[in-house]
Design an enzyme around this catalytic site. Sequence first.
Site, short mmCIF file in Angstrom:
data_model
loop_
_atom_site.label_atom_id
_atom_site.label_comp_id
_atom_site.label_asym_id
_atom_site.label_seq_id
_atom_site.Cartn_x
_atom_site.Cartn_y
_atom_site.Cartn_z
N HIS A 24 -10.62 7.19 1.61
CA HIS A 24 -9.25 7.10 1.09
C HIS A 24 -9.14 6.00 0.05
O HIS A 24 -9.93 5.06 0.02
CB HIS A 24 -8.27 6.83 2.24
CG HIS A 24 -8.47 5.50 2.91
ND1 HIS A 24 -9.44 5.30 3.87
CD2 HIS A 24 -7.85 4.30 2.74
CE1 HIS A 24 -9.40 4.03 4.27
NE2 HIS A 24 -8.44 3.41 3.60
N HIS A 50 -10.72 1.02 -2.82
CA HIS A 50 -12.07 1.08 -2.27
C HIS A 50 -13.08 1.71 -3.22
O HIS A 50 -12.77 2.73 -3.85
CB HIS A 50 -12.08 1.90 -0.98
CG HIS A 50 -11.27 1.33 0.14
ND1 HIS A 50 -11.45 0.05 0.60
CD2 HIS A 50 -10.30 1.89 0.91
CE1 HIS A 50 -10.61 -0.16 1.62
NE2 HIS A 50 -9.90 0.93 1.81
N ASP A 68 -4.67 -0.71 -1.79
CA ASP A 68 -6.00 -0.43 -1.28
C ASP A 68 -6.83 0.14 -2.43
O ASP A 68 -6.39 1.08 -3.11
CB ASP A 68 -5.89 0.60 -0.14
CG ASP A 68 -6.53 0.12 1.15
OD1 ASP A 68 -6.75 -1.10 1.29
OD2 ASP A 68 -6.82 0.97 2.01
N ASP A 94 0.79 -1.24 0.00
CA ASP A 94 0.00 0.00 0.00
C ASP A 94 0.82 1.29 0.00
O ASP A 94 0.50 2.23 0.75
CB ASP A 94 -0.95 0.01 1.20
CG ASP A 94 -1.97 -1.10 1.16
OD1 ASP A 94 -1.95 -1.91 0.22
OD2 ASP A 94 -2.81 -1.17 2.08
N LYS A 134 -7.13 -4.76 -2.86
CA LYS A 134 -7.89 -5.20 -1.70
C LYS A 134 -8.85 -4.11 -1.24
O LYS A 134 -8.69 -2.94 -1.63
CB LYS A 134 -6.96 -5.61 -0.56
CG LYS A 134 -6.04 -4.49 -0.06
CD LYS A 134 -4.97 -5.05 0.86
CE LYS A 134 -4.09 -3.97 1.46
NZ LYS A 134 -4.78 -3.05 2.36
N CYS A 180 -2.12 -2.46 7.85
CA CYS A 180 -2.05 -3.34 6.69
C CYS A 180 -0.78 -4.18 6.65
O CYS A 180 -0.81 -5.34 6.26
CB CYS A 180 -2.20 -2.52 5.40
SG CYS A 180 -3.84 -1.76 5.29
#
Length: 218
Positions: free
Chosen positions: A95, A62, A60, A22, A120, A165
Amino acid sequence: MQTRIPKENTHQTPMKALLIVDMQNDFVPGGALAVKDGDEIVPLINRLQKSFDFVVATQDWHPDDHGSFAVNHEGKKIGDFITLAGTPQILWPAHCIQDSEGAAFHPFLNKSNWKAIFQKGTNPEVDSYSGFYDNNRKGDTGLSAYLKEAGVQKLYVCGLALDYCVKFTVLDGISEGFQVFLIADATKAVNLQPDDGYNALREMESAGAVILKSEELI
């Protein structure tokens, strides 16, 4: 969960891999969920990559309606706790929203030799700290199977953030049967509580991770 494979593996079957967790714009100073001094480890991670033939990364990724975002819960604020998918969940600022600048990797991070990127946190109903599984361990990113198919046995982990993470990726890597090494000077902690980073190191070490410094690899 999505997996993107930029190029085929043309190297001899590797036994060790570097996993970069990340290293995204939203997690460095100026980002939506900035880790103090998080950008300072980018040059070090670039140097570390030269010691590995096999490098993979997590990202990451989202949707904007993700359940871990405080803005998506009326009357809640950042830092509040809720239950998400049956799992305790701290609420974060929005974020790493898919296709946003915040979700992009740090611009100075060398990505030229990466074998794969594992995204993820794509399911809005559950968060995903670990690069292997989501937080209720029902969603599998495919990282473990990919590494095992490539012959990786030793996994060296760096990136952001140490106490979230990175920690959960290390713990899941151990549970998946890899020998896991945490490169301690190539990660930084959020430290919502002052000792969170220190406690994360002790938890990983107790679980079987080897804690080392980059100078042992470069």
